[in-house]
Design an enzyme around this catalytic site. Structure first.
Site, PDB file in Angstrom:
ATOM      1  N   ASP A 264      19.990  59.946 -87.950  1.00  0.00           N
ATOM      2  CA  ASP A 264      19.830  61.085 -86.545  1.00  0.00           C
ATOM      3  C   ASP A 264      20.698  62.303 -86.626  1.00  0.00           C
ATOM      4  OD1 ASP A 264      18.224  61.077 -83.758  1.00  0.00           O
ATOM      5  OD2 ASP A 264      20.294  61.216 -82.714  1.00  0.00           O
ATOM      6  N   HIS A 267      21.594  67.805 -89.180  1.00  0.00           N
ATOM      7  CA  HIS A 267      21.646  69.105 -89.366  1.00  0.00           C
ATOM      8  C   HIS A 267      22.790  68.997 -87.940  1.00  0.00           C
ATOM      9  CE1 HIS A 267      18.435  67.713 -86.189  1.00  0.00           C
ATOM     10  NE2 HIS A 267      19.248  68.444 -85.437  1.00  0.00           N
ATOM     11  N   GLU A 301      16.632  62.857 -90.513  1.00  0.00           N
ATOM     12  CA  GLU A 301      16.076  63.763 -89.500  1.00  0.00           C
ATOM     13  C   GLU A 301      17.388  64.687 -89.549  1.00  0.00           C
ATOM     14  OE1 GLU A 301      15.324  64.398 -84.451  1.00  0.00           O
ATOM     15  OE2 GLU A 301      16.958  63.171 -85.253  1.00  0.00           O
ATOM     16  N   ASP A 326       9.098  67.198 -89.559  1.00  0.00           N
ATOM     17  CA  ASP A 326       8.940  67.119 -88.136  1.00  0.00           C
ATOM     18  C   ASP A 326       7.381  67.879 -88.449  1.00  0.00           C
ATOM     19  OD1 ASP A 326      10.333  65.852 -86.922  1.00  0.00           O
ATOM     20  OD2 ASP A 326      11.621  66.958 -86.295  1.00  0.00           O
ATOM     21  N   GLU A 327       7.359  69.036 -89.152  1.00  0.00           N
ATOM     22  CA  GLU A 327       6.486  69.837 -89.102  1.00  0.00           C
ATOM     23  C   GLU A 327       4.980  69.785 -89.399  1.00  0.00           C
ATOM     24  OE1 GLU A 327       8.850  74.303 -90.271  1.00  0.00           O
ATOM     25  OE2 GLU A 327       8.212  73.487 -91.566  1.00  0.00           O
ATOM     26  N   HIS A 330       4.150  68.253 -86.210  1.00  0.00           N
ATOM     27  CA  HIS A 330       3.989  69.456 -85.222  1.00  0.00           C
ATOM     28  C   HIS A 330       1.940  70.697 -85.819  1.00  0.00           C
ATOM     29  CE1 HIS A 330       7.646  68.633 -84.033  1.00  0.00           C
ATOM     30  NE2 HIS A 330       8.062  69.801 -84.135  1.00  0.00           N
ATOM     31  N   ASP A 395      10.582  60.357 -80.778  1.00  0.00           N
ATOM     32  CA  ASP A 395      11.025  61.986 -80.689  1.00  0.00           C
ATOM     33  C   ASP A 395       9.822  62.779 -79.882  1.00  0.00           C
ATOM     34  OD1 ASP A 395      13.671  62.991 -80.686  1.00  0.00           O
ATOM     35  OD2 ASP A 395      13.517  63.181 -82.101  1.00  0.00           O
TER      36      ASP A 395
END
Length: 611
Positions: A264, A267, A301, A326-327, A330, A395
């Site tokens: 998780d 970053h 992630e 994620d992009e 998105h 998420d």
């Protein structure tokens, strides 16, 4: 090169009833072990690295214990394997050898072979337990799933939580079942050809029941995170902290036979060390692979378009095998729904989805309006099989104010289009539980904290978090039992639309598994055509001249015509508009001659093989 030995903290019981208790508390002057059932204490001895330990005979599984720090009060073990009375109660000894696996033939699975299914133990089945997952494995096998990804199971306060508020990384949540239940799940999955990935949280610890600071400098004030104190990966005394989390990872992968970890928020692993924590972790896991002879996978992630994290260590990277992107979500979600608020302000155009298909990342150095800066670096040297893509996950559903799933935001035809966009992509696909049949029940954030101040803070914090996405409305109370109950899957797979969507997912997964062009993940196997009028997105997937596919995705709400270039003829394999898939009816020809035209229904996906 000699493998690094990581000290195993906690209570470790051997077959002869001898138990070694070990805890890291480098700044304490005295640490004692309390066995409350016998009302006896045992002084512990300190070594040069700050570990206190004592070894006792005649200890049984289930024995309760605390540590007493400088005679100031009793505390649970940070490395507790079991918290039978919750996060504030005593820790309990467990027997790591009280289970016999039957998966000797299982050697693990490469990431590129995975079709991942993310699930939450408490809401996946009516039982809300690990046994409940086992009972549903045949349904996932029939769907074509090859890996399940379980949201965090570390002990958290109460009985309801997403899992990211866990405070005992080594302890299995007591309301989900026993340690042996988790081992039974892994064993059963392996015997059905399904890998198991566990979501773990190494970027913070939950607030309630968190006594880590009483033991030592597990956290640092050098950095800030949105979830609480940053874990101390590079400040004074960080060696013991790094060892603690690496030992945790190795426990899940070795003792529990788990195939991989989803890390998780990588970053937020703040670390300026010459040897980054992620690299140290990947090296330790690789050494475990060599010892056990089974494949182990680490997926990050990562809210950074930074290919260094997934570049092999030998090439100067940190060595993760994979990364969530994620992009892709998105770009697809924003275009389908028209949402451009919050972090969706960087998306909305179909051309950005095309960029994701081509580069994996959408932003590879361009200016991001949401971040107010240039962002990202192209991962040109990495295969598509290192990127995990999705159209929904915990998420992206749960961070909506109402926790709405995509099935309640777009029409049925768009759900089939989205499924095709994911499953025909060159990336590793991840499905969120219930997605395959169009589950309508929401998945909002829920928890069961007991501290009144924390309860109030969480409620207010969630309201502020949604400010960028919703101008009006009120989020469901995350502490209310009804919020959790509403998130349980309905398993309604019999209604016509749901049954059809499920069949569609099965077909597309089967197609992905059987066509070499869809199993090929190198960059030379995919070609993304320029987007046509912000309506049509066209991909070519090719393994060799004998297996090449044309994929046409119509994101328009009107019929569209596509004119393939070249002299190839095409035979149709899939058309989401077909009556077979409860669509409006196919209008594209089954066979298209060279120079012909392909006509698509609104919001539809078509797959042709090239002749």
């Amino acid at each position: 090169m000699t493998a690094t030995i990581y000290i195993q903290p906690g209570a470790v019981l051997n077959a002869n009833g001898v138990c070694r208790f070990r805890v890291w508390a480098p700044l304490r002057n005295k640490v004692s072990l309390l066995l409350p059932e016998q009302n006896v204490t045992h002084e512990m001895q300190r070594d040069a690295d700050g570990y206190w330990s004592v070894t006792l005979p005649n200890i049984k599984a289930g024995t309760l214990y605390y540590y007493i720090l400088d005679d100031e009060g009793k505390r649970p073990d940070p490395a507790s394997r079991h918290q039978p009375e919750g996060v504030h109660g005593p820790s309990a000894v467990t027997d790591p050898n009280d289970f016999t696996f039957t998966d000797d033939q299982w050697k693990g699975m490469d990431l590129e072979q995975m079709i991942i299914y993310e699930l939450h133990t408490g809401t996946f089945s009516p039982e809300g337990t690990l046994q409940g997952i086992i009972s549903r494995l045949p349904a996932l096998q029939e769907l074509g799933i090859t890996a399940i990804e379980i949201m965090p199971v570390a002990q958290f306060p109460g009985s309801r939580n997403w899992g990211y508020d866990g405070v005992y990384p080594f302890a299995l949540q007591n309301s989900y079942g026993s340690i042996n239940d988790l081992k039974k799940l892994v064993d059963a999955a392996h015997n059905m050809g399904i890998a198991v990935i566990l979501d773990v949280v190494y970027n913070h610890q939950g607030p309630e029941g968190n006594y880590f600071n009483d033991y030592g400098p597990y956290f640092t004030d050098k950095y800030k995170t949105p979830w609480g104190q940053a874990i101390n990966y590079d400040d004074a005394w960080s060696d013991g902290v790094r060892s603690f989390y690496i030992a945790n990872a190795l426990m899940w992968l070795d003792e529990f036979h788990i195939d991989g970890l989803r890390l998780d928020a990588v970053h937020a692993y703040w670390d300026s060390s010459a040897l980054h924590f992620v690299q140290e972790l990947t090296t330790a896991v690789h050494e475990l692979e060599q010892r056990c002879g089974k494949k182990k996978i680490l997926i990050g992630e990562l809210d950074l378009n930074n290919p260094r994290y997934i570049t092999p260590v030998a090439n100067g990277g940190y060595g993760l095998q994979g990364q969530w992107i994620d992009e892709f979500h998105h770009a697809l979600h924003s275009h389908l729904t028209g949402e451009t608020n919050g972090y969706y302000e960087d998306f909305g155009k179909l051309e950005l989805l095309a960029r994701s298909y081509a580069d994996a990342y959408v932003y590879t150095g361009q200016y991001s309006a949401h971040r107010k800066r240039k962002f990202g670096l192209a991962p040109e040297h990495l295969p598509y099989s290192q990127f995990v893509a999705f159209i929904q996950n915990h998420d992206q559903v749960g961070n909506r104010m109402l926790g709405e799933r995509l099935s309640t935001l777009v029409p049925f035809e768009a759900l089939k289009l989205a499924a095709a966009a994911l499953l025909l992509s060159p990336f590793v696909p991840l499905l969120f539980m219930g997605e395959e049949y169009g589950e309508k029940n929401p998945f909002p954030f829920f928890a069961s904290f007991e501290d009144p101040e924390l309860v109030s803070a969480v409620r207010e914090g969630r309201k502020k978090e949604f400010a960028a996405f919703h101008a009006a409305g009120e989020a469901p109370d995350p502490m209310a039992p009804g919020t959790f109950d509403a998130a349980k899957l309905s398993w309604d797979t019999k209604t016509p639309e749901n049954a059809t969507l499920l069949a569609c997912y099965r077909y597309l997964i089967g197609l992905r598994k059987t066509r070499p062009a869809l199993k090929y993940h190198e960059r030379n196997g995919s070609k993304v055509h320029p987007v046509i009028n912000e309506r049509l997105l066209v991909l070519e997937r090719e393994y060799d001249a004998q297996d090449a596919l044309l994929i046409v995705l119509n994101f328009s709400k009107e019929q569209e015509a596509y004119h393939p270039a070249g002299l190839k003829a095409y035979h149709k394999l899939f058309d989401s508009a077909h009556l077979q898939w409860n669509g409006p009816g196919a209008i594209a020809q089954d066979d298209v001659p060279a120079g012909g035209v392909i006509t698509l229904q609104p919001l539809s996906a078509i797959v042709y093989e090239m002749k």
